[in-house]
Structure formats: structure tokens, C-alpha cells
Design a protein around this motif. Structure first.
Motif, PDB file in Angstrom:
ATOM      1  N   GLN A  18      49.758   0.741  -2.032  1.00 30.73           N
ATOM      2  CA  GLN A  18      50.576   1.902  -1.666  1.00 30.73           C
ATOM      3  C   GLN A  18      51.430   2.429  -2.814  1.00 30.73           C
ATOM      4  N   ILE A  43      49.688  -1.774   6.647  1.00 31.52           N
ATOM      5  CA  ILE A  43      50.773  -0.896   6.187  1.00 31.52           C
ATOM      6  C   ILE A  43      51.910  -0.807   7.202  1.00 31.52           C
ATOM      7  N   ASP A  44      51.657  -1.192   8.445  1.00 30.04           N
ATOM      8  CA  ASP A  44      52.737  -1.180   9.434  1.00 30.04           C
ATOM      9  C   ASP A  44      53.847  -2.165   9.084  1.00 30.04           C
ATOM     10  N   PRO A  92      45.586   0.160   4.614  1.00 34.34           N
ATOM     11  CA  PRO A  92      45.645   1.112   5.726  1.00 34.34           C
ATOM     12  C   PRO A  92      45.236   0.447   7.039  1.00 34.34           C
ATOM     13  N   ARG A 145      47.857   5.214  -1.273  1.00 39.08           N
ATOM     14  CA  ARG A 145      48.649   6.103  -0.412  1.00 39.08           C
ATOM     15  C   ARG A 145      47.972   6.427   0.913  1.00 39.08           C
ATOM     16  N   GLU A 164      47.066   5.699   4.778  1.00 39.38           N
ATOM     17  CA  GLU A 164      47.703   4.958   5.870  1.00 39.38           C
ATOM     18  C   GLU A 164      46.746   4.603   7.006  1.00 39.38           C
ATOM     19  N   GLU A 165      45.665   5.368   7.163  1.00 39.54           N
ATOM     20  CA  GLU A 165      44.751   5.128   8.272  1.00 39.54           C
ATOM     21  C   GLU A 165      43.313   5.311   7.830  1.00 39.54           C
TER      22      GLU A 165
END
Length: 310
Positions: free
Chosen positions: A162, A207-208, A234, A303, A305-306
Motif C-alpha cells: 500500500q 487491508i482492513d 487487497p 494502492r 483495496e479490492e
């Protein structure tokens, strides 16, 4: 992280259900990151939550890892055996005046807390300045949880996936729980104590949990532990961006085996769709190790996230 130390990663599943595609993805990256650097893997069963952790899942998750070829070198360790270590760290911080009882209910927290980036809220310090008489009075009605006082300090680090990330502990987090009102030690404390004692130098996870990392780094500094390197992958999500969950049996291993037929086909599909491998051809983790490039994966997932499940 001290570059002179051997790389040691970890699998840290919670035994609340069978593994799903997102768990497998995180574990696969953790395994590849460690093994590509000549390192090893620890298996730690994070069963702090006694109500949700089930004995059948403790056995099942180990079989799942073995089925997928994700073998570990050390462990399994169990958090339910570690209360004495957590209590020692808690008592040390308490003796230093860094801990205070918190009597807030969930309703209190929702009413008083400010939004946090991500999913969390910022604790406003409601119980930090209670005097001894107020503490005794409230303790007669409600068993307290315990919070760690955080300073007005920014903690920054470079995440391998990230990139740069920072958080002001006071503004973006607030004093956070290290012991729950039911007497259980909180995840933030347990994971720091365990990582330090087990020599973990490389942490790969979803990433959570990115926004939890500065809190854990602060705890590491308090207990005199080194900072691992971090890589937050992600989340693999279902339709409409919904997170996969064990509760809903999303892309669970049994369903994946029914769909893909072999563990190698599951590993290959996840590797291809996430950028670990150039395509989705069946593969074992060992075969992926031959083509794995941590730097290239970082660029691919940077970068992000999903990743939609397909």
C-alpha cells in the motif's frame, strides 16, 4: 525490521469458520513473501474470542492449509494458552500509568465517537479523566474494559503493497482497548506480544487491518519489540463489493474444491486473478515460488483495496 534477522512470516487464522478465497490469498502471499527471502512460516491460531472460536474449525483450518500445500515450519501456537504473557504486558503498562478503566457501552461509543478512516471510530477519551471516586461508583454498575493512553504522535511506515501510510494516534485513533470488559485481552495487545515472542519479522494480511498497524507499532515500542515489515493485500470481494465472510460461506474451500476439483487449480486461479502469476494455470505454492516476484506484485497491487472474486 532488522535486516540481519532471518525472515519469519506467519499464518494467523481465527477458527470461526472454514477458509475462503480471501484467507487463502493472504496466506499464499505471506508464504511466498517469506519463502522467497529464505524465511520460514509460523502457524498461530488466533482463538482469543472463545465464543466464536470452535474446536472443529481449529482442526479444519490446519487441514485446509495442508490441503493447499501451504505448510508451516513452526507451531501451531494458540492464543488461548497465552493469557499469562498478555497479562504481564498489560500489568507493565498499567504500572507505568498508561492504562485506565473504560465504562462506556457500545451505545455510548456510537453516540460520542467521531468517524475514523476505514471502519473504526475515534474514541473521544470519555473515561480518561475520571477521578477515583467516579471509577469506584461506575465499577459498582459495570465491569470496565481497559484502554491504553495514546500520545499526540504520528506513526508512519512504508507498507510493501500500500506504500506510505501514517496515522496520528490521538486524532485518528484515540485511546484503544487492550483488555475487554469480559476479561479477555484485546487483539491489538495479543498480536503484538505474540509477534514479538515468536520472532515474526514479516506480516502479510488484509487491508482492513492497515489502520490497526500504527496502534500495534506503538505497542511494540512500549514493550521493546522490533517492528516487522508489513504488507496489506487487497480484499477479495463478492458481488457489489461485499466482503467475503466465513459466516456466509463465501468462496469457502469445500465449494472451491467442488468448482475447481484440485487444490492446485484453486491456488492457480487465485494466483492468476490477483497478479501473483501471469495466468490462472494450476500450480502448487512451490511452483509459484519459482516465478514469484515480490517487487512486481507490490507494483501490481499498489494502492489497490479490492479484487472482485470470479
Amino acid at each position: 525490521m532488522d535486516g540481519s534477522k532471518p525472515v519469519k512470516g506467519r499464518f494467523a487464522p481465527s477458527p470461526t469458520g472454514r477458509m475462503h478465497a480471501g484467507n487463502i490469498f493472504s496466506a499464499l502471499v505471506a508464504w511466498l513473501m517469506a519463502k522467497s527471502r529464505g524465511g520460514s512460516i509460523v502457524l498461530r491460531i488466533e482463538d482469543l474470542d472463545k465464543e466464536r472460536s470452535k474446536p472443529q474449525f481449529i482442526d479444519a483450518v490446519q487441514r485446509d492449509f495442508e490441503t493447499l500445500g501451504l505448510f508451516w515450519d513452526e507451531g501451531p501456537y494458540f492464543q488461548h494458552d497465552r493469557d499469562e504473557a498478555y497479562r504481564a504486558a498489560f500489568d507493565e503498562m498499567s504500572d507505568r500509568g498508561l492504562v485506565y478503566p473504560c465504562f462506556c457501552t457500545r451505545a455510548d461509543l456510537h453516540a460520542a465517537s467521531a468517524p475514523h478512516r476505514g471502519e473504526k471510530t475515534v474514541y473521544p477519551g470519555t473515561c480518561r479523566h475520571l477521578d477515583e471516586a467516579e471509577k469506584r461508583q461506575r465499577a459498582e454498575k459495570r465491569k470496565p474494559a481497559y484502554r491504553l493512553i495514546v500520545p499526540d504522535e504520528e506513526i508512519a511506515f512504508h507498507d510493501e503493497i500500500q506504500g506510505a501510510y501514517s496515522q496520528n494516534l490521538e486524532r485518528d485513533c484515540g485511546d484503544f482497548l487492550i483488555k475487554r470488559s469480559d476479561g479477555a485481552f484485546a487483539y491489538q495487545l495479543a498480536v503484538v506480544v505474540d509477534d514479538a515472542e515468536q520472532g515474526i519479522t514479516s506480516v502479510v494480511r488484509g487491508i482492513d487491518l492497515l489502520c490497526s498497524t500504527p496502534q500495534q507499532m506503538y505497542l511494540q515500542s512500549l514493550v521493546g519489540a522490533a517492528h516487522p515489515t508489513y504488507a496489506h493485500v487487497p480484499l477479495i470481494v463478492a458481488q457489489h463489493g461485499r466482503r467475503l465472510s466465513k459466516r456466509d460461506h463465501d468462496a469457502a474451500l469445500d465449494a472451491l474444491l467442488a468448482r475447481f476439483e484440485t487444490p492446485e487449480a484453486i491456488i492457480g486461479h487465485i494466483a492468476g486473478m490477483t497478479g501473483i502469476a501471469p495466468d490462472c494455470s494450476p500450480a502448487t505454492p512451490e511452483e509459484l515460488l519459482a516465478v514469484f516476484d515480490a517487487e512486481q506484485l507490490s507494483k501490481t497491487l499498489s494502492r489497490s483495496e479490492e479484487i472482485p472474486w470470479r
